[in-house]
Scaffold this motif. Structure first.
Motif, PDB file in Angstrom:
ATOM      1  N   ASN A  21       0.873  -1.162   0.000  1.00 28.19           N
ATOM      2  CA  ASN A  21       0.000   0.000   0.000  1.00 28.19           C
ATOM      3  C   ASN A  21       0.913   1.215   0.000  1.00 28.19           C
ATOM      4  O   ASN A  21       2.131   1.075  -0.117  1.00 28.19           O
ATOM      5  CB  ASN A  21      -0.968  -0.027   1.189  1.00 28.19           C
ATOM      6  N   LYS A  22       0.323   2.400   0.135  1.00 24.61           N
ATOM      7  CA  LYS A  22       1.190   3.564  -0.049  1.00 24.61           C
ATOM      8  C   LYS A  22       2.197   3.744   1.089  1.00 24.61           C
ATOM      9  O   LYS A  22       3.086   4.568   1.013  1.00 24.61           O
ATOM     10  CB  LYS A  22       0.360   4.823  -0.269  1.00 24.61           C
ATOM     11  N   PHE A  23       2.034   3.008   2.172  1.00 13.26           N
ATOM     12  CA  PHE A  23       3.026   3.074   3.237  1.00 13.26           C
ATOM     13  C   PHE A  23       4.116   2.026   3.061  1.00 13.26           C
ATOM     14  O   PHE A  23       4.956   1.845   3.923  1.00 13.26           O
ATOM     15  CB  PHE A  23       2.349   2.858   4.593  1.00 13.26           C
ATOM     16  N   SER A 260      -9.548   3.585  20.467  1.00 14.03           N
ATOM     17  CA  SER A 260      -8.124   3.611  20.797  1.00 14.03           C
ATOM     18  C   SER A 260      -7.356   3.489  19.483  1.00 14.03           C
ATOM     19  O   SER A 260      -7.963   3.380  18.422  1.00 14.03           O
ATOM     20  CB  SER A 260      -7.776   2.447  21.730  1.00 14.03           C
ATOM     21  N   LYS A 261      -6.031   3.474  19.568  1.00 13.89           N
ATOM     22  CA  LYS A 261      -5.238   3.458  18.320  1.00 13.89           C
ATOM     23  C   LYS A 261      -5.020   2.043  17.786  1.00 13.89           C
ATOM     24  O   LYS A 261      -4.129   1.800  16.982  1.00 13.89           O
ATOM     25  CB  LYS A 261      -3.891   4.163  18.535  1.00 13.89           C
ATOM     26  N   ASN A 262      -5.806   1.110  18.251  1.00 17.81           N
ATOM     27  CA  ASN A 262      -5.726  -0.253  17.739  1.00 17.81           C
ATOM     28  C   ASN A 262      -6.179  -0.312  16.277  1.00 17.81           C
ATOM     29  O   ASN A 262      -6.852   0.586  15.797  1.00 17.81           O
ATOM     30  CB  ASN A 262      -6.647  -1.152  18.573  1.00 17.81           C
ATOM     31  N   THR A 263      -5.833  -1.425  15.596  1.00 14.18           N
ATOM     32  CA  THR A 263      -6.241  -1.576  14.198  1.00 14.18           C
ATOM     33  C   THR A 263      -7.351  -2.609  14.121  1.00 14.18           C
ATOM     34  O   THR A 263      -7.150  -3.771  14.492  1.00 14.18           O
ATOM     35  CB  THR A 263      -5.033  -2.041  13.351  1.00 14.18           C
ATOM     36  N   LEU A 264      -8.510  -2.177  13.650  1.00  9.74           N
ATOM     37  CA  LEU A 264      -9.629  -3.119  13.515  1.00  9.74           C
ATOM     38  C   LEU A 264      -9.316  -4.126  12.427  1.00  9.74           C
ATOM     39  O   LEU A 264      -8.711  -3.776  11.404  1.00  9.74           O
ATOM     40  CB  LEU A 264     -10.900  -2.367  13.125  1.00  9.74           C
ATOM     41  N   LYS A 265      -9.716  -5.362  12.617  1.00  5.98           N
ATOM     42  CA  LYS A 265      -9.513  -6.382  11.583  1.00  5.98           C
ATOM     43  C   LYS A 265     -10.162  -5.918  10.281  1.00  5.98           C
ATOM     44  O   LYS A 265     -11.242  -5.327  10.300  1.00  5.98           O
ATOM     45  CB  LYS A 265     -10.196  -7.677  12.013  1.00  5.98           C
ATOM     46  N   GLY A 266      -9.507  -6.177   9.189  1.00  6.71           N
ATOM     47  CA  GLY A 266     -10.069  -5.824   7.894  1.00  6.71           C
ATOM     48  C   GLY A 266      -9.781  -4.390   7.490  1.00  6.71           C
ATOM     49  O   GLY A 266     -10.124  -3.972   6.391  1.00  6.71           O
ATOM     50  N   TYR A 268      -7.741  -1.277   6.097  1.00  5.93           N
ATOM     51  CA  TYR A 268      -6.659  -1.149   5.129  1.00  5.93           C
ATOM     52  C   TYR A 268      -5.463  -0.452   5.781  1.00  5.93           C
ATOM     53  O   TYR A 268      -4.322  -0.851   5.616  1.00  5.93           O
ATOM     54  CB  TYR A 268      -7.174  -0.346   3.942  1.00  5.93           C
ATOM     55  N   TYR A 269      -5.755   0.601   6.565  1.00  3.68           N
ATOM     56  CA  TYR A 269      -4.691   1.359   7.223  1.00  3.68           C
ATOM     57  C   TYR A 269      -4.583   0.981   8.698  1.00  3.68           C
ATOM     58  O   TYR A 269      -5.528   0.478   9.291  1.00  3.68           O
ATOM     59  CB  TYR A 269      -4.980   2.863   7.131  1.00  3.68           C
ATOM     60  N   MET A 270      -3.441   1.286   9.266  1.00 10.07           N
ATOM     61  CA  MET A 270      -3.230   1.028  10.699  1.00 10.07           C
ATOM     62  C   MET A 270      -4.064   2.011  11.533  1.00 10.07           C
ATOM     63  O   MET A 270      -4.191   3.174  11.167  1.00 10.07           O
ATOM     64  CB  MET A 270      -1.757   1.282  11.058  1.00 10.07           C
ATOM     65  N   GLY A 271      -4.530   1.535  12.680  1.00 11.10           N
ATOM     66  CA  GLY A 271      -5.300   2.400  13.577  1.00 11.10           C
ATOM     67  C   GLY A 271      -4.510   3.635  13.981  1.00 11.10           C
ATOM     68  O   GLY A 271      -5.054   4.734  14.073  1.00 11.10           O
ATOM     69  N   SER A 272      -3.195   3.455  14.173  1.00  9.54           N
ATOM     70  CA  SER A 272      -2.393   4.605  14.611  1.00  9.54           C
ATOM     71  C   SER A 272      -2.383   5.714  13.565  1.00  9.54           C
ATOM     72  O   SER A 272      -2.130   6.871  13.877  1.00  9.54           O
ATOM     73  CB  SER A 272      -0.968   4.155  14.926  1.00  9.54           C
ATOM     74  N   ASP A 273      -2.651   5.362  12.295  1.00  7.37           N
ATOM     75  CA  ASP A 273      -2.657   6.381  11.237  1.00  7.37           C
ATOM     76  C   ASP A 273      -4.048   6.973  11.016  1.00  7.37           C
ATOM     77  O   ASP A 273      -4.171   8.042  10.429  1.00  7.37           O
ATOM     78  CB  ASP A 273      -2.206   5.772   9.900  1.00  7.37           C
ATOM     79  N   PHE A 347      -9.993 -11.128  18.615  1.00  5.64           N
ATOM     80  CA  PHE A 347     -11.119 -11.460  17.742  1.00  5.64           C
ATOM     81  C   PHE A 347     -11.504 -10.272  16.851  1.00  5.64           C
ATOM     82  O   PHE A 347     -12.073 -10.451  15.807  1.00  5.64           O
ATOM     83  CB  PHE A 347     -12.335 -11.913  18.551  1.00  5.64           C
ATOM     84  N   TRP A 348     -11.253  -9.040  17.317  1.00  3.72           N
ATOM     85  CA  TRP A 348     -11.608  -7.913  16.440  1.00  3.72           C
ATOM     86  C   TRP A 348     -10.475  -6.956  16.082  1.00  3.72           C
ATOM     87  O   TRP A 348     -10.643  -6.095  15.247  1.00  3.72           O
ATOM     88  CB  TRP A 348     -12.837  -7.141  16.929  1.00  3.72           C
ATOM     89  N   TYR A 349      -9.314  -7.135  16.686  1.00  7.40           N
ATOM     90  CA  TYR A 349      -8.191  -6.272  16.288  1.00  7.40           C
ATOM     91  C   TYR A 349      -7.060  -7.084  15.672  1.00  7.40           C
ATOM     92  O   TYR A 349      -6.831  -8.226  16.072  1.00  7.40           O
ATOM     93  CB  TYR A 349      -7.561  -5.586  17.496  1.00  7.40           C
ATOM     94  N   ASP A 350      -6.310  -6.451  14.772  1.00 10.60           N
ATOM     95  CA  ASP A 350      -5.002  -6.958  14.365  1.00 10.60           C
ATOM     96  C   ASP A 350      -3.993  -6.257  15.278  1.00 10.60           C
ATOM     97  O   ASP A 350      -3.505  -5.164  14.967  1.00 10.60           O
ATOM     98  CB  ASP A 350      -4.715  -6.601  12.892  1.00 10.60           C
ATOM     99  N   HIS A 351      -3.728  -6.864  16.410  1.00  8.02           N
ATOM    100  CA  HIS A 351      -2.829  -6.221  17.376  1.00  8.02           C
ATOM    101  C   HIS A 351      -1.417  -6.105  16.824  1.00  8.02           C
ATOM    102  O   HIS A 351      -0.925  -7.025  16.163  1.00  8.02           O
ATOM    103  CB  HIS A 351      -2.750  -7.056  18.655  1.00  8.02           C
ATOM    104  N   LYS A 352      -0.766  -5.006  17.131  1.00 12.10           N
ATOM    105  CA  LYS A 352       0.658  -4.882  16.808  1.00 12.10           C
ATOM    106  C   LYS A 352       1.412  -5.840  17.747  1.00 12.10           C
ATOM    107  O   LYS A 352       1.169  -5.854  18.961  1.00 12.10           O
ATOM    108  CB  LYS A 352       1.106  -3.442  17.054  1.00 12.10           C
ATOM    109  N   ILE A 353       2.283  -6.646  17.160  1.00 14.40           N
ATOM    110  CA  ILE A 353       3.092  -7.577  17.972  1.00 14.40           C
ATOM    111  C   ILE A 353       4.557  -7.328  17.621  1.00 14.40           C
ATOM    112  O   ILE A 353       4.913  -7.354  16.434  1.00 14.40           O
ATOM    113  CB  ILE A 353       2.762  -9.056  17.627  1.00 14.40           C
ATOM    114  N   SER A 354       5.363  -7.097  18.620  1.00 15.98           N
ATOM    115  CA  SER A 354       6.788  -6.843  18.351  1.00 15.98           C
ATOM    116  C   SER A 354       7.634  -7.986  18.875  1.00 15.98           C
ATOM    117  O   SER A 354       7.348  -8.526  19.955  1.00 15.98           O
ATOM    118  CB  SER A 354       7.261  -5.580  19.075  1.00 15.98           C
TER     119      SER A 354
END
Ligand SMILES: Cc1ncc(COP(=O)(O)O)c(C=O)c1O
Length: 453
Positions: A21-23, A260-266, A268-273, A347-354
């Motif tokens: 994607n553009k990022f 919150s700045k989490n990313t919902l599943k599905g 396209y962009y990250m929640g933080s953005d 179940f509903w977020y794509d959590h950032k995992i480091s």
């Protein structure tokens, strides 16, 4: 002395075109080695794996920021910590120290708030399930009771008949804010007249003191303008109560629901953005209330029950890699020692995992599984991570909200929880569950106590 670099095994990867994607393509190779100055590996060694960690610093920063944002836009603001979002006593106490009241939705939470030392008149009692006994306790403690349905209203009228003081009540209002599906199962509807029916009954019967109006339009709301719609409908009710009954409502409670700045599943962009900043929600609510036409000296208090937006990024879940395997289609899979049992929000977020260790820059699309013996135990369906080895560690971000309170005790013991204080000192705030603790409440009938195999 020259140190030998860690061996990185060669990796052959197929290139998929068209997936950028553009990022660019997001990968999670940057290790998270410390939280508030404390080494992740030290925490895991000391308290075991997996482990929840809360940052007191982040909780306070989030709260102070939100308070400032609202108070610079509106004259009378009061936050009430949403216990269901995270009712660990240490976490609640940080919010209470900062000046937040409590917002509870059950007797269990109500008693927790009382035990934490919150005065009864600063505990907002929401929820559809309040027994007569719960209501009497709340009346005795002078707590604002938010009525959910007519049956509760009638019961309160009955209870209030035998009392000398009028119980303090508000009604919960649901409404069309342009966001669907509508959350109309709680409270009284604005558009179809239910809310007015409840208001008229309360004021005409004169047994309860209608002190406020409450709404909670949904959760993880990505559209701040929905709050402007909600605030205008709440203000309309309050202003017309004043016109019709010459009665001023002392507060409008706008509930929670800020994302919150989490990313919902599905997504396209990250929640933080993409997730709106708290300023945008604040602007929508406060401009609407300020311009609604209240008398300057009779502006209602603005209550807020914000949960996830204040705590999600203050919570981390760290754990250890158990094993790697290849799935039938060749995909890489990594098994972690925590799963959906303690990270329900996967179940509903794509959590950032480091990763925690330095593993190099090569990454591979990986499925992260938890340790449960059940198919739905997926922490991330697809994440681009460096190849983790058994014994390596990972940290999941944005897990401060709803994971501890909704965790399942399924086939294993729930982990310990630590809070790092403002000076970088870790404190154990919940011990790891024990078999004895879990079995304490179990009873075995006498005739089942012996068997021969
Ligand atoms: C009545 C009420 N207030 C506040 C909250 C907190 O919501 P959030 O965590 O989305 O801010 C909830 C959560 O569902 C709620 O039901």
């Amino acid at each position: 002395m020259k140190t030998k670099k860690t061996y990185e095994r060669p990796l052959i990867k197929s290139l998929n075109s068209g997936l950028m994607n553009k990022f660019g393509k997001r990968t999670e190779w940057t290790p998270l080695t410390e939280i508030d100055g404390v080494k992740v590996v030290d925490l895991l060694n000391e308290y075991g794996s997996p482990l929840f960690v809360y940052s007191e610093k982040k909780i306070r920063e989030n709260y102070q920021h939100a308070k400032r944002v609202f108070e610079t836009r509106y004259p009378k603001v009061q936050f009430a910590w949403s216990y269901k979002t995270c009712y660990l006593n240490a976490v609640c106490d940080v919010y209470h120290q900062e000046g937040s009241w409590a917002e509870v939705v059950s007797r269990f939470e109500y008693e927790k708030a009382l035990k934490n030392g919150v005065p009864g008149d600063k505990i907002i009692f929401n929820g559809p399930d309040k027994t007569d006994d719960d209501l009497m306790l709340a009346i005795k403690n002078n707590s604002p009771i938010h009525i959910d349905h007519l049956d509760e209203l009638y019961r309160l009228h009955e209870l209030a008949s035998g009392l000398t003081k009028k119980p303090k009540v508000a009604i919960r209002v649901n409404m069309d804010t342009g966001i669907y599906p509508m959350w109309d199962r709680f409270g009284f509807n604005y558009e179809n007249g239910q809310a007015w029916d409840a208001i008229n009954k309360i004021i005409t019967l004169n047994k309860l003191d209608l002190v406020g109006l409450h709404t909670h339009i949904g959760t993880f709301m990505l559209t701040p303008s929905a709050y402007a719609v909600a605030a205008s409908k709440m203000a309309d009710l309050a202003i017309n109560i004043k016109k019709k009954y010459k009665k001023s409502i002392s507060y409008i409670d706008m509930g929670g629901g800020f994302a919150s700045k989490n990313t919902l599943k599905g997504s396209y962009y990250m929640g933080s953005d993409t997730v709106p900043d708290i300023e945008e929600y604040a602007e929508a609510i406060t401009s609407t209330l300020i311009n609604a036409g209240f008398d300057k000296d009779e502006m209602p208090y603005l209550y807020l029950e914000t949960g996830r937006a204040l705590v999600d990024d203050a919570g981390f879940l760290m754990g250890t890699v158990i094993a790697n395997k290849r799935l039938s289609d060749g995909r890489r899979a990594t098994i972690l020692d925590f799963g959906v049992n303690v990270m329900f929000t996967s179940f509903w977020y794509d959590h950032k995992i480091s990763p925690v260790e330095e593993l190099g820059y090569h990454t591979e699309d990986t499925t992260l599984y938890g340790p449960m013996c059940m198919n739905i135990d997926v922490v991330r369906e697809n994440i681009s991570m460096p190849p983790l080895s058994p014994g390596n560690h990972v940290v999941a971000h944005f897990v401060g909200a709803y994971n501890v309170t909704q965790s399942m005790q399924f086939i294993s013991l729930r982990p310990a929880i630590v809070m790092i204080d403002l000076h970088g000192k870790p404190h154990l705030i919940k011990t790891k569950e024990t078999l004895e603790g879990i079995q304490r409440d179990e009873l075995v009938p006498q005739h089942l106590k012996t068997f021969k195999l």
